[in-house]
Design an enzyme around this catalytic site. Structure first.
Site, short mmCIF file in Angstrom:
data_model
loop_
_atom_site.label_atom_id
_atom_site.label_comp_id
_atom_site.label_asym_id
_atom_site.label_seq_id
_atom_site.Cartn_x
_atom_site.Cartn_y
_atom_site.Cartn_z
N ARG A 53 4.13 0.71 18.98
CA ARG A 53 2.75 0.91 18.50
C ARG A 53 2.47 2.40 18.30
O ARG A 53 1.54 2.78 17.59
CB ARG A 53 1.73 0.29 19.48
CG ARG A 53 0.28 0.52 19.07
CD ARG A 53 -0.69 -0.52 19.64
NE ARG A 53 -0.51 -0.79 21.04
CZ ARG A 53 -0.90 0.02 22.04
NH1 ARG A 53 -1.50 1.15 21.78
NH2 ARG A 53 -0.69 -0.32 23.30
N TYR A 107 -14.98 -1.26 -3.61
CA TYR A 107 -14.31 -2.50 -3.17
C TYR A 107 -15.24 -3.29 -2.24
O TYR A 107 -15.81 -2.73 -1.30
CB TYR A 107 -13.01 -2.13 -2.46
CG TYR A 107 -12.17 -3.32 -2.10
CD1 TYR A 107 -11.54 -4.08 -3.06
CD2 TYR A 107 -12.00 -3.68 -0.77
CE1 TYR A 107 -10.76 -5.17 -2.73
CE2 TYR A 107 -11.22 -4.77 -0.42
CZ TYR A 107 -10.61 -5.51 -1.41
OH TYR A 107 -9.85 -6.60 -1.07
N ASP A 172 -10.54 6.06 -2.63
CA ASP A 172 -9.72 4.85 -2.69
C ASP A 172 -9.05 4.86 -4.07
O ASP A 172 -9.69 4.65 -5.09
CB ASP A 172 -10.60 3.61 -2.50
CG ASP A 172 -9.78 2.31 -2.47
OD1 ASP A 172 -8.67 2.29 -3.01
OD2 ASP A 172 -10.28 1.30 -1.92
N LYS A 197 -1.08 -3.76 -3.03
CA LYS A 197 -1.18 -3.88 -4.48
C LYS A 197 0.05 -3.26 -5.15
O LYS A 197 1.13 -3.79 -5.02
CB LYS A 197 -2.50 -3.26 -4.94
CG LYS A 197 -3.71 -3.66 -4.06
CD LYS A 197 -4.00 -5.14 -4.07
CE LYS A 197 -4.95 -5.62 -2.98
NZ LYS A 197 -6.24 -4.95 -2.90
C1 LIG Z 1 -7.24 -4.72 -1.95
C2 LIG Z 1 -8.05 -3.50 -1.90
C3 LIG Z 1 -8.49 -2.97 -0.67
C4 LIG Z 1 -8.22 -3.64 0.65
O1 LIG Z 1 -6.85 -3.74 0.92
P1 LIG Z 1 -6.21 -4.93 1.80
O2 LIG Z 1 -4.77 -4.56 1.79
O3 LIG Z 1 -6.53 -6.22 1.13
O4 LIG Z 1 -6.84 -4.83 3.15
C5 LIG Z 1 -9.23 -1.81 -0.70
N1 LIG Z 1 -9.55 -1.20 -1.85
C6 LIG Z 1 -9.15 -1.68 -3.05
C7 LIG Z 1 -9.54 -0.97 -4.29
C8 LIG Z 1 -8.39 -2.86 -3.12
O5 LIG Z 1 -8.02 -3.34 -4.30
#
Ligand SMILES: *Cc1c(COP(=O)(O)O)cnc(C)c1O
Length: 380
Positions: A53, A107, A172, A197
């Protein structure tokens, strides 16, 4: 391709080893205490990882490579994008500040995380122009996302950093990937991604990562150790492998998206196409200033609202109706019904999310196959 793969030949291997140990034996207690203390204060490299961890060598290889891609000193990965976002918020609060300025749309789970009050933050939502006025002495972080989900609008990163002044900016950057934009070079302190993603790229890894200075990384590692939202080593391995083909996947998907955006725009059943390269979608010419291309994400609106959108998706043969994005195969989804469900109807409407809007994460298939599928479905 090569980052994070140093010393593999010394180990006598070509692929990075997947280290699944949860505990690491020590031979000298004094040295173990030293490693533990360094880890607990956020150091990313020690003689003995002690316990997984605290540090994992496979995950650390991915982080090192990812930092190089974003042009930052360090990167810290997490169990999901939302875990990464949570850690950014908690790391920023270390200074006793608990006010967040967020630019909407963002998001929807991030929106919900802050409006729900789960973490005890006080959030002010604003537009890009309102950042400077929304900042207070106790503001811990300014939060933006670009390109924005699901209308693929671009936010000006350099202008947001300037408006934030001394308050750190977190971007982000999930929709762009480091192939198309590097927010740290434009003034962002924290560059956050959902690794689920484009970085993973095959719809089989859930992950998050933050690229930043070593100073921020130490705070983020501390948060990670004591909240426990660590990345599994197998996911770390897959993300690291994913980076080797990331530019190829993103650029090919982008080429396909450009073809589809043009053809959708010319189709009589499509009332509007949202894509940075489409006329009118990037009024401030940010595409040229901060991105290397318009990217693989596009949205379009069909006449007939929810029912028409539903029928269109049911008639598709190749493109898969599913949430998430950034996979090698093309996915389509309905933001008003699914991904924007966690925010209020007013927030959806002001963000341009109508009942006829469909979002496409364009993959690397042959563009003619993708268009045939979309066109046939639009026409039926
Ligand atoms: C999917 C996504 C998130 C969250 O990510 P997870 O891996 O699903 O927790 C945050 N911001 C954006 C723009 C996303 O597409």
């Amino acid at each position: 391709m090569h980052a994070g793969r140093e010393k593999l030949s010394d180990l006598g291997v070509h692929a990075p080893p997947i280290d699944l140990s949860t505990t690491y034996p020590f031979s000298d207690l004094g040295a173990a205490v030293e490693s533990l203390e360094a880890l607990a204060s956020g150091k990313g490299s020690v003689a003995n990882p002690i316990y997984s961890r605290l540090l994992n060598p496979t995950v650390a290889r991915f982080e090192e490579a990812f930092a190089q891609l974003e042009g930052t000193e360090a990167a810290v990965s997490f169990a999901s994008g939302m875990a990464a976002m949570t850690a950014c918020l908690l790391a920023a609060r270390n200074e006793g500040k608990s006010h967040i300025v967020g630019v909407r749309p963002i998001y929807s789970s991030t929106d919900k995380l802050l409006t729900s009050g789960y973490l005890g933050f006080d959030a002010t939502w604003t537009t890009a122009d309102g950042i400077a006025d929304a900042i207070r002495p106790e503001t811990a972080l300014v939060l933006i996302e670009t390109p924005v989900n699901p209308t693929i609008e671009l936010q000006d990163i350099a202008a947001a950093a300037k408006a934030a002044g001394n308050v750190p900016l977190c971007v982000d950057s999930t929709f762009a990937s480091p192939v198309l934009q590097q927010p740290a070079s434009l003034g962002a302190e924290l560059v956050m991604h959902s690794g689920t993603k484009f970085l993973g790229g095959h719809s089989d890894v859930l992950a998050g990562v933050v690229a930043c200075s070593e100073e921020w990384a130490e705070r983020l590692r501390e948060v990670r150790i004591f909240t426990g939202a660590i990345l599994h080593p197998l996911s770390g391995y897959l993300l690291h492998r994913g980076l080797a083909t990331l530019p190829l996947r993103v650029l090919r998907s982008q080429e396909n998206a450009q073809v589809l955006a043009e053809r959708l725009e010319a189709h009589p059943s499509v009332s509007r196409v949202f894509y940075p390269a489409v006329e009118g979608c990037d009024p401030n010419q940010l595409l040229e200033r901060q991105m290397a291309g318009p990217g693989p994400m596009l949205s379009f609106e069909v006449e007939g609202g929810f029912d028409a959108a539903n029928r269109l998706m049911q008639n598709l043969q190749l493109i898969t109706p599913a949430v998430s994005l950034g996979s090698v195969d093309t996915l389509i989804q309905h933001p008003a019904g699914l991904t924007q469900r966690f925010v209020s109807e007013e927030t959806r409407a002001s963000g341009g999310v109508s009942e006829g809007l469909l979002r496409v994460s364009v993959g690397i298939e042959h563009p003619d196959d993708l268009w045939d599928d979309l066109r046939t479905s639009l026409e039926s």
